[in-house]
Write an enzyme that holds these catalytic residues in place. Structure first.
Site, PDB file in Angstrom:
ATOM      1  N   GLU A   1      27.242 -15.415  20.094  1.00 52.78           N
ATOM      2  CA  GLU A   1      26.400 -15.462  21.302  1.00 52.78           C
ATOM      3  C   GLU A   1      27.026 -14.720  22.475  1.00 52.78           C
ATOM      4  OE1 GLU A   1      28.285 -17.869  20.204  1.00 52.78           O
ATOM      5  OE2 GLU A   1      29.095 -19.074  21.855  1.00 52.78           O
TER       6      GLU A   1
ATOM      7  N   CYS B   1      32.738 -21.509  15.984  1.00 48.50           N
ATOM      8  CA  CYS B   1      33.998 -21.925  16.611  1.00 48.50           C
ATOM      9  C   CYS B   1      34.446 -23.307  16.111  1.00 48.50           C
ATOM     10  CB  CYS B   1      33.885 -21.860  18.137  1.00 48.50           C
ATOM     11  SG  CYS B   1      35.481 -21.934  18.971  1.00 48.50           S
TER      12      CYS B   1
ATOM     13  N   HIS C   1      32.496 -15.956  18.586  1.00 53.02           N
ATOM     14  CA  HIS C   1      31.276 -16.375  19.284  1.00 53.02           C
ATOM     15  C   HIS C   1      30.209 -15.284  19.207  1.00 53.02           C
ATOM     16  CE1 HIS C   1      32.756 -20.094  21.122  1.00 53.02           C
ATOM     17  NE2 HIS C   1      33.930 -19.500  21.008  1.00 53.02           N
TER      18      HIS C   1
END
Lengths: 223, 255
Positions: free
Chosen positions: A202, A84, A200
């Site tokens: 994650e 990001c 992202h």
């Protein structure tokens, strides 16, 4: 101090718990540390460089903790994953707050332009931030294999995004992935030991965990 | 292909359990939050929203443990709301593993909390929840209510949405209080009015009873995401079935 396998760089901008939890999930035997200590970043085997919020604040907080040199060094020499704002900061300049980035790559960080924010098919208004799951298309030079970090991930797999700015690299050969919103924008870059993404991983369920798993097992050639 | 419309199961949590009521009353137990979160993740939920509806402040800490537990096992975005009174509450929830925090009553009582939280943590993690009801006694159509729909504020929901975005809200969760728990469908005119007025994504909430309601929420209500609770909790539909239905009706989803 036990040896840090994966350092998640913490410069005080937001929540890094998601990133570290996901890394622990894909690398159960590894020592994952969220750290703002430049020495720990310098000594870690691999480095994850996340980021949330506004880029000018991120750069300021990074410098306030004396982390710039350690991050720049890691980005040049060891397995390095930007996420990001951690991707955006690697470039020279951002429209956000008219701020200078770390300048590792030539190019700018631009905002999704209001005039473009219409769906090509239905003419519906597209929202900013670009928030949600979009398809990621892998880019590889003619005749070569997709990057190792895309291994096991379908071309066009969906990843979770939340951002209003995107990178425009001057050197197109570093582009490793793109998405469309509605125009094509760069969502992944790769160079030597470095990989960085706008989405992202994650928070991207199985596709994201696969990418993180590829990263923790990655042995890039030294530049 | 581009950005997918999101399906967000909502878990109302009180005293560590998931519950579901009708018009915010008659709560029924629907199960363990961590188990339910994992089930929805497996079914392909795009995000999860937890609303802490615990009445007493004694048990409010429970939500932090639940979020910690869920965040270490479920790798999709988590939004948490309910009982957020100050910037410090936002910080605690983010540290526990929430990706976004939803602010409702406090946004009305003290809008500066929205502004300060967005400035400190970024707009991307600040959701403002707007509970709106159709009214006849005002110069506008939909009024903002607080305290779980009990208190009228005198605020025009559409103007309020614009104001919240100007303070830094990165997303709006719009709940129709007339529809919540009724299973007659979203209030699409309300959602459309707000979606057209702001640049940020809106999540439609309140009233889903079948899968066509989800389709209508996107097509008629202009929602970027649709939120539902009971149709998923009681196993009437899986998230996967909902997505397949939406895809059949021409809506781009993550399958």
């Amino acid at each position: 101090m036990s040896k840090i396998d994966i350092a998640v760089v913490d410069y005080g901008m937001g929540n890094l718990r998601s990133v570290s939890k996901a890394l622990e999930h894909v690398a159960p035997g590894k020592n994952v540390a969220v750290t703002s200590n430049p020495d720990e970043v310098a000594s870690a085997e691999r480095v994850v460089f996340p980021g949330q919020g506004a880029m000018p604040d991120c750069i300021r907080e990074l410098d306030a903790r004396g982390l710039r040199a350690a991050v720049m060094d890691a980005a040049k020499h060891k397995p390095f994953l930007g996420i990001c704002i951690g991707l955006q900061m690697l470039f020279e300049h951002s429209e956000e707050g008219n701020a200078a980035g770390l300048g590792l790559f030539k190019g700018n960080v631009k905002r999704f332009a209001a005039v473009d924010m219409f769906d090509n098919q239905g003419g519906d208004k597209l929202k900013v931030p670009h928030m949600g799951w979009n398809q990621v298309y892998q880019v590889c030079a003619t005749g070569s294999q997709p990057h190792v970090l895309w291994q096991g991930i379908e071309d066009g797999a969906r990843f979770y995004y939340v951002h209003s700015y995107y990178v425009q690299p001057e050197n197109e050969s570093i582009i490793s992935g793109y998405s469309n919103y509605p125009k094509r924008f760069t969502c992944a870059i790769a160079k030597d030991n470095l990989f960085a993404v706008q989405f992202h991983p994650e928070k991207s369920a199985n596709a994201g965990l696969q990418l993180l798993s590829n990263f923790v097992n990655w042995s890039p050639k030294s530049p | 292909m581009g950005l997918a419309k999101r399906i967000i199961p909502c878990l109302d949590v009180t005293n560590g359990r998931v519950v579901k009521g009708v018009n915010f009353l008659e709560l029924r137990d629907a199960g363990d939050p961590v188990e339910i979160a994992k089930r929805y993740d497996d079914q392909g939920a795009d995000e999860l929203t937890f609303l802490d509806i615990t009445a007493s402040s004694d048990n409010r800490g429970l939500i932090l443990h639940i979020i910690e537990e869920v965040a270490s096992q479920v790798f999709i975005p988590l939004t948490v709301g309910g009982g957020v009174r100050e910037v410090e509450d936002v910080r605690r929830l983010l540290n526990a593993g929430a990706d976004k925090v939803s602010i409702n009553t406090t946004a009305v009582l003290n809008p500066k909390v929205v502004q300060d939280a967005a400035a400190r943590f970024g707009s991307q993690c600040i959701v403002v929840a707007i509970d709106a009801k159709k009214v006849d006694n005002q110069p506008f159509e939909w009024e903002v209510f607080t305290h779980g729909g009990r208190k009228a504020t005198g605020l025009d929901a559409v103007k309020w949405a614009e104001y919240m975005v100007s303070l830094g809200a990165g997303e709006l969760l719009v709940t129709s209080m007339d529809r919540d728990g009724t299973k007659i469908g979203f209030n699409n005119p309300l959602n459309k009015a707000i979606s057209d007025a702001v640049e940020v994504p809106i999540i439609a909430s309140g009233g889903v009873g079948n899968l066509q309601h989800l389709v209508d929420g996107v097509k008629e209500g202009g929602a970027d995401a649709v939120l539902a609770a009971s149709i998923f909790h009681y196993g009437e539909y899986t998230v996967k079935q909902a997505k397949e239905y939406m895809a059949q009706h021409g809506i781009e989803v993550r399958l």
